[in-house]
Scaffold this motif. Structure first.
Motif, PDB file in Angstrom:
ATOM      1  N   ALA A  55      49.057 -11.236 -10.881  1.00 44.59           N
ATOM      2  CA  ALA A  55      47.891 -11.437 -11.745  1.00 44.59           C
ATOM      3  C   ALA A  55      47.358 -12.857 -11.624  1.00 44.59           C
ATOM      4  N   SER A  56      48.259 -13.846 -11.581  1.00 40.28           N
ATOM      5  CA  SER A  56      47.805 -15.234 -11.482  1.00 40.28           C
ATOM      6  C   SER A  56      47.098 -15.493 -10.153  1.00 40.28           C
ATOM      7  N   ARG A  57      47.583 -14.892  -9.063  1.00 37.29           N
ATOM      8  CA  ARG A  57      46.920 -15.077  -7.769  1.00 37.29           C
ATOM      9  C   ARG A  57      45.533 -14.448  -7.767  1.00 37.29           C
ATOM     10  N   LEU A  58      45.419 -13.264  -8.371  1.00 34.68           N
ATOM     11  CA  LEU A  58      44.108 -12.614  -8.436  1.00 34.68           C
ATOM     12  C   LEU A  58      43.144 -13.393  -9.314  1.00 34.68           C
ATOM     13  N   ILE A  59      43.630 -13.888 -10.451  1.00 33.22           N
ATOM     14  CA  ILE A  59      42.768 -14.653 -11.357  1.00 33.22           C
ATOM     15  C   ILE A  59      42.323 -15.956 -10.696  1.00 33.22           C
ATOM     16  N   LEU A  60      43.253 -16.644 -10.029  1.00 28.85           N
ATOM     17  CA  LEU A  60      42.905 -17.881  -9.347  1.00 28.85           C
ATOM     18  C   LEU A  60      41.878 -17.636  -8.254  1.00 28.85           C
ATOM     19  N   TRP A  61      42.076 -16.579  -7.482  1.00 30.43           N
ATOM     20  CA  TRP A  61      41.123 -16.258  -6.414  1.00 30.43           C
ATOM     21  C   TRP A  61      39.752 -15.934  -6.998  1.00 30.43           C
ATOM     22  N   ALA A  62      39.712 -15.115  -8.058  1.00 34.60           N
ATOM     23  CA  ALA A  62      38.441 -14.737  -8.674  1.00 34.60           C
ATOM     24  C   ALA A  62      37.747 -15.946  -9.294  1.00 34.60           C
ATOM     25  N   THR A  63      38.512 -16.828  -9.933  1.00 30.09           N
ATOM     26  CA  THR A  63      37.923 -18.021 -10.547  1.00 30.09           C
ATOM     27  C   THR A  63      37.296 -18.924  -9.496  1.00 30.09           C
ATOM     28  N   ASN A  64      38.007 -19.170  -8.420  1.00 28.52           N
ATOM     29  CA  ASN A  64      37.458 -19.997  -7.345  1.00 28.52           C
ATOM     30  C   ASN A  64      36.240 -19.343  -6.715  1.00 28.52           C
ATOM     31  N   PHE A  65      36.269 -18.031  -6.599  1.00 28.17           N
ATOM     32  CA  PHE A  65      35.141 -17.318  -6.000  1.00 28.17           C
ATOM     33  C   PHE A  65      33.894 -17.458  -6.876  1.00 28.17           C
ATOM     34  N   VAL A  66      34.063 -17.290  -8.186  1.00 31.39           N
ATOM     35  CA  VAL A  66      32.934 -17.394  -9.106  1.00 31.39           C
ATOM     36  C   VAL A  66      32.398 -18.821  -9.149  1.00 31.39           C
ATOM     37  N   GLN A  67      33.271 -19.804  -9.051  1.00 38.30           N
ATOM     38  CA  GLN A  67      32.868 -21.204  -9.112  1.00 38.30           C
ATOM     39  C   GLN A  67      32.300 -21.723  -7.796  1.00 38.30           C
ATOM     40  N   GLY A  68      32.179 -20.852  -6.808  1.00 32.53           N
ATOM     41  CA  GLY A  68      31.611 -21.268  -5.533  1.00 32.53           C
ATOM     42  C   GLY A  68      32.567 -21.978  -4.612  1.00 32.53           C
ATOM     43  N   ASN A  69      33.864 -21.821  -4.853  1.00 32.43           N
ATOM     44  CA  ASN A  69      34.883 -22.436  -4.001  1.00 32.43           C
ATOM     45  C   ASN A  69      35.852 -21.366  -3.514  1.00 32.43           C
ATOM     46  N   PRO A  70      35.368 -20.400  -2.721  1.00 31.83           N
ATOM     47  CA  PRO A  70      36.230 -19.273  -2.332  1.00 31.83           C
ATOM     48  C   PRO A  70      37.383 -19.712  -1.455  1.00 31.83           C
ATOM     49  N   GLN A  71      38.530 -19.070  -1.655  1.00 28.81           N
ATOM     50  CA  GLN A  71      39.734 -19.360  -0.888  1.00 28.81           C
ATOM     51  C   GLN A  71      40.288 -18.062  -0.315  1.00 28.81           C
ATOM     52  N   TYR A  72      40.894 -18.192   0.838  1.00 26.06           N
ATOM     53  CA  TYR A  72      41.461 -17.011   1.486  1.00 26.06           C
ATOM     54  C   TYR A  72      42.846 -16.732   0.908  1.00 26.06           C
ATOM     55  N   ASP A  73      43.023 -15.555   0.358  1.00 24.12           N
ATOM     56  CA  ASP A  73      44.312 -15.106  -0.166  1.00 24.12           C
ATOM     57  C   ASP A  73      44.488 -13.652   0.261  1.00 24.12           C
ATOM     58  N   PRO A  74      45.439 -13.358   1.148  1.00 24.59           N
ATOM     59  CA  PRO A  74      45.573 -11.983   1.651  1.00 24.59           C
ATOM     60  C   PRO A  74      45.884 -10.972   0.564  1.00 24.59           C
ATOM     61  N   VAL A  75      46.592 -11.383  -0.485  1.00 24.64           N
ATOM     62  CA  VAL A  75      46.880 -10.457  -1.575  1.00 24.64           C
ATOM     63  C   VAL A  75      45.590 -10.066  -2.294  1.00 24.64           C
ATOM     64  N   ALA A  76      44.754 -11.068  -2.607  1.00 24.75           N
ATOM     65  CA  ALA A  76      43.472 -10.777  -3.255  1.00 24.75           C
ATOM     66  C   ALA A  76      42.564  -9.958  -2.341  1.00 24.75           C
ATOM     67  N   ILE A  77      42.569 -10.288  -1.037  1.00 19.66           N
ATOM     68  CA  ILE A  77      41.747  -9.533  -0.087  1.00 19.66           C
ATOM     69  C   ILE A  77      42.192  -8.077  -0.049  1.00 19.66           C
ATOM     70  N   ALA A  78      43.498  -7.844  -0.028  1.00 18.60           N
ATOM     71  CA  ALA A  78      44.005  -6.475  -0.010  1.00 18.60           C
ATOM     72  C   ALA A  78      43.613  -5.731  -1.287  1.00 18.60           C
ATOM     73  N   PHE A  79      43.699  -6.403  -2.439  1.00 22.29           N
ATOM     74  CA  PHE A  79      43.297  -5.778  -3.694  1.00 22.29           C
ATOM     75  C   PHE A  79      41.818  -5.434  -3.685  1.00 22.29           C
ATOM     76  N   VAL A  80      40.988  -6.379  -3.279  1.00 19.20           N
ATOM     77  CA  VAL A  80      39.534  -6.166  -3.331  1.00 19.20           C
ATOM     78  C   VAL A  80      39.107  -5.030  -2.409  1.00 19.20           C
ATOM     79  N   TRP A  81      39.521  -5.119  -1.140  1.00 17.97           N
ATOM     80  CA  TRP A  81      39.076  -4.100  -0.194  1.00 17.97           C
ATOM     81  C   TRP A  81      39.787  -2.768  -0.425  1.00 17.97           C
ATOM     82  N   GLY A  82      41.045  -2.825  -0.834  1.00 20.17           N
ATOM     83  CA  GLY A  82      41.731  -1.578  -1.154  1.00 20.17           C
ATOM     84  C   GLY A  82      41.076  -0.851  -2.308  1.00 20.17           C
ATOM     85  N   PHE A  83      40.675  -1.605  -3.343  1.00 16.25           N
ATOM     86  CA  PHE A  83      40.036  -0.965  -4.489  1.00 16.25           C
ATOM     87  C   PHE A  83      38.633  -0.488  -4.139  1.00 16.25           C
TER      88      PHE A  83
END
Length: 810
Positions: A139-167
């Motif tokens: 949950a913390s990795r997903l929240i951190l990835w989403a927060t950075n994405f919304v703030q215009g500072n996207p970061q590559y995280d394979p776990v978040a990528i798998a969640f986003v594209w899988g969903f």
């Protein structure tokens, strides 16, 4: 019961539903194949799991639920549950926890009936705690990835990528089958999936003709579903129709789909190159195909090339490939001897020479080719003896001085423990990037012609607690260069990296998890060459499962990048045989080594040792004292620096001031040029805003209710009062005409129904330029009036100024 099953089967598991499910399955399989090439870090097994699960859930929702609001709720819950178990590798933990729960219930029942001992729930509690910890990390990795994405500072995280594209894939599959079965709307059902795959292909520049078979199957599905609806309507209204019509519609749909696919496949023969050749034949001129492409609105894709590296290291490959099956006598061959001095924060913190392990770096590789390593573009810069390569560096860097004596010709490469800072000989450095102001530097390697030399170098240092708290706020140049992997990296390599690091809380813990996993592989030099068409990381991890340092380091870097960690491959030598009598390390040929370095913000590149045949790194747990940057005060300079001449500084300052003045004058002319060509409805508000600003500087403060004419009169009165009997009064008072002209034009633009009124924008700009100089002169008079010594130079007789500002009431 049997009759109900037959009725349910006849109603819901029909030939039409099975056919539609099959067509949707085929469409999504093709979409999954395209997404694998478009999205980095999403493997086929994950997409297939989400596809099959999504189709089943979509069919269940369409069949058993009546309320539309229930469908998205079930989709969200089931998709999130399945993704969490798959991506977080929670299946074995949940399975073990369920077994423990069943065992506890059996013991509990035995205890109730007094046939067994008191059950102990401790194992279940620990299992629940571990499950909660892993879920919290996910949950913390997903929240951190989403927060950075919304703030215009996207970061590559394979776990978040798998969640986003899988969903996304899950939702698209559920949506498609739900709309087709419930509402018979195939186009709306598959449209989200088509939009996702089309957008991804266009964004990365892949050929859109991959969509041809997808659209062909989609057309067939749409035709057949709509015909099914018509047949049902005919049967409801008792309209007779020929039974052969279904076969004809099916045949037509197949022919139409195949025709569309064939046409779009042949269509690429009309390429930009063919158009260019035709034009060249007609006009007898040589026209560039890229110019034609741009004129048609097509931006040619940039080609990826392998950039040269230093000397024989320019091309890719495994740097230490020669070690495979090497002669045992190679280990006795001396290469160099190195003496070391360190500048530490506290002498008591230094390790003994025998406990210290140094990594003597020569080259750092940033580009993985699948078959080996190469380096991207770089610039070679020459340095004089004693000249520093860096002006500043983080306080976490340790300063090391080494004296190196070479016994073998090593291609002129300069060796040092970390980043070379300066030497006592001329040398040159190949920089991939260097920005002293932001402490941004990326070195490929350095060369020196001397066989014996002193070198000062910088080695990053960090403890476990410091590296865990470093975070992952990576600079853009780090993200763009050191997380990149080629598309040829197999899916199972990417999936392994994500699985090994999914529930690790920090980048440091993820790096350690990868390092620990690789160190379990056996070390050997008796290894055949990998197949030329095989990815060496995949070959090492899943086929050979043994190797030497190049394989370990390559696998560590590739897995780290796949896990979202910036990493690079480094080659050189490790350690050495400490000779106490000479207080030096003897380096032999068998100590040629390759290792991985991972980037941590504020610390730089930290060494990791994945090779199983080498000692593990023992990093301190507590924070390390910071090191002095003023190394010249602790180490005598290798070459004394010459004091700069004062004249050179003076000349540099004068040239800088002159260039700054010329630049300011150029900007001034450019702004006037742009202002003169603006339409009056845009030009006049800008001009009047500047006049207001000049008036404020002069000392006029307009009230909110003042009209433009009242402001104009106030400015004219103020100017005349200070300009009375000034040496240029007649020239100054002529500003009244320009001010009235601009004010009238501004009033017409604001309030007239036909704002242009024949106003000439060039004349207005000329009037403003004339007025501006007079306002500057008025400002000079206002600011100089308070100084009596200046009255003689600016006025024949200085006027007495009477304030016209209203008094403030108490």
């Amino acid at each position: 019961m049997i009759s109900r099953i037959k009725s349910f089967t006849a109603q819901h598991i029909t030939r039409i539903n099975i056919r539609n499910m099959f067509l949707v399955l085929m469409i999504f399989i093709l979409i999954a194949a395209s997404l694998r090439d478009s999205v980095h870090g999403v493997e086929n097994s994950l997409l297939m799991l989400m596809l099959i699960g999504g189709l089943v859930i979509g069919w269940i929702i369409a069949t058993f639920t009546k309320s539309n609001w229930v469908a998205p709720l079930i989709t969200l819950i089931t998709g999130s549950f399945l993704l969490t178990i798959r991506v977080g590798r929670l299946g074995s933990l949940i399975s073990a926890l369920l077994k423990q729960l069943v065992s506890y219930l059996v013991q509990f029942m035995s205890w109730i009936f007094q046939t067994g001992p008191n059950p102990n729930p401790e194992s279940i509690q620990w299992g629940v705690i571990e499950l909660g910890d892993r879920l919290g990390i996910l949950a913390s990795r997903l929240i951190l990835w989403a927060t950075n994405f919304v703030q215009g500072n996207p970061q590559y995280d394979p776990v978040a990528i798998a969640f986003v594209w899988g969903f996304l894939f899950w939702f698209s599959a559920v949506w498609a089958i739900w709309l087709i079965i419930r509402y018979h709307r195939p186009l709306a059902g598959i449209l989200p999936a088509l939009a996702i795959v089309s957008t991804s292909l266009v964004y990365i520049g892949k050929s859109p003709f991959r969509l041809v078979p997808i659209f062909g199957l989609a057309v067939g599905l749409i035709v057949l579903v709509h015909h099914d609806v018509k047949e049902k309507e005919w049967e409801t209204e008792n309209i007779p129709y020929a039974g052969i019509i279904r076969e004809k519609i099916s045949t037509t749909a197949v022919i139409l789909s195949i025709g569309l696919m064939v046409f779009t496949t042949i269509n690429p023969s009309f390429t930009i190159r063919r158009i260019v050749n035709f034009i060249n034949r007609v006009t007898a001129e040589n026209i560039d195909d890229e110019e034609i492409a741009r004129s048609l609105g097509i931006e040619p894709q940039s080609e990826t090339t392998v950039v040269d590296a230093i000397s024989t290291a320019r091309t890719g490959g495994l740097p230490n490939r020669h070690l495979i099956g090497s002669d045992p006598d190679l280990s006795d061959q001396p290469v160099m001897i190195i003496q070391v001095e360190e500048l530490s924060a506290l002498e008591s913190d230094r390790e003994t020479e025998t406990d210290q392990t140094y990594y003597w770096r020569s080259l750092t590789y940033d580009r993985y080719l699948g078959s080996g390593w190469a380096s991207r573009d770089f610039v070679e810069q020459k340095y004089k003896p004693g000249e520093s390569t860096l002006a500043s560096w983080p306080e976490s860097y340790r300063i090391i001085r080494q004296k190196i004596e070479l016994f073998e010709d090593l291609g002129g490469l300069l060796f040092s423990a970390g980043i070379p800072l300066n030497t006592d000989h001329s040398f040159q450095v190949a920089w991939r990037m260097q920005d002293a102001n932001q402490e941004t530097y990326d070195i490929f390697g350095a060369t020196i012609k001397a066989e014996n030399y002193w070198v000062d170098s910088l080695q990053p240092e960090g403890s476990k607690i410091e590296l865990r708290s470093a975070g992952q706020e990576y600079p853009d140049w780090i993200r763009n260069r050191y997380i990149w992997l080629p598309e040829s990296v197999p899916e199972r390599v990417l999936a392994l990296a994500r699985d090994l690091t999914a529930t690790e809380p920090t980048p440091y813990d993820r790096a350690v998890a990868l390092e620990t996993y690789l160190r379990k592989f056996p070390y050997t030099l008796e290894l055949p060459q990998p197949p030329l068409d095989r990815d060496i990381t995949d070959y090492f991890l899943f086929v050979a499962q043994k190797g030497y340092c190049d394989y370990y380091a390559t696998a560590m870097v590739v897995l780290a990048r796949a896990a979202g960690l910036p990493a690079r491959m480094v080659t050189g030598y490790i350690g050495g045989y400490y000779i106490e009598s000479q207080d030096a390390y003897l380096i032999t040929a068998d100590l040629a080594h390759a290792w991985a370095e991972i980037y941590f913000p504020e610390f730089g590149w930290i060494v990791f040792e994945p090779t199983g045949g080498r000692p593990a790194l023992d990093r301190p747990s507590d924070p390390i004292p910071k090191f002095s940057r003023d190394y010249a005060s602790s180490f005598d300079p290798l070459v004394p620096k010459k004091e700069p001449l004062v004249g050179n500084w003076t000349l540099g300052i004068l040239i800088s001031l002159l260039l700054a003045g010329l630049f300011g004058y150029f900007v001034f002319l450019l702004l006037d040029f742009i202002l003169e060509r603006l339409p009056v409805e845009k030009q006049l508000p800008i001009i009047y805003k500047r006049i207001y600003r000049y008036a404020h500087w002069i000392g006029i403060s307009s009230k909110p209710g003042d009209t433009v004419f009242e402001f104009m009169n106030q400015l004219i009165s103020h100017t005349e009062q200070y300009g009375y009997r000034s040496r240029n009064s007649e020239w100054l008072f002529s500003a009244t005409f320009q001010l009235r002209e601009i004010t009238r034009a501004y009033y017409l633009v604001l309030y007239s129904q036909t704002p242009d009124q024949g106003i000439n924008n060039k004349e207005i700009a000329l009037a403003f330029r004339t007025l501006r100089f007079r306002l500057w002169y008025s400002l000079l008079l206002v600011r100089s009036h308070r100084y009596r010594i200046l009255h003689y130079f600016l006025w024949d007789s200085a006027p007495i100024i009477v304030s016209r500002q209203p008094k403030q009431t108490q």
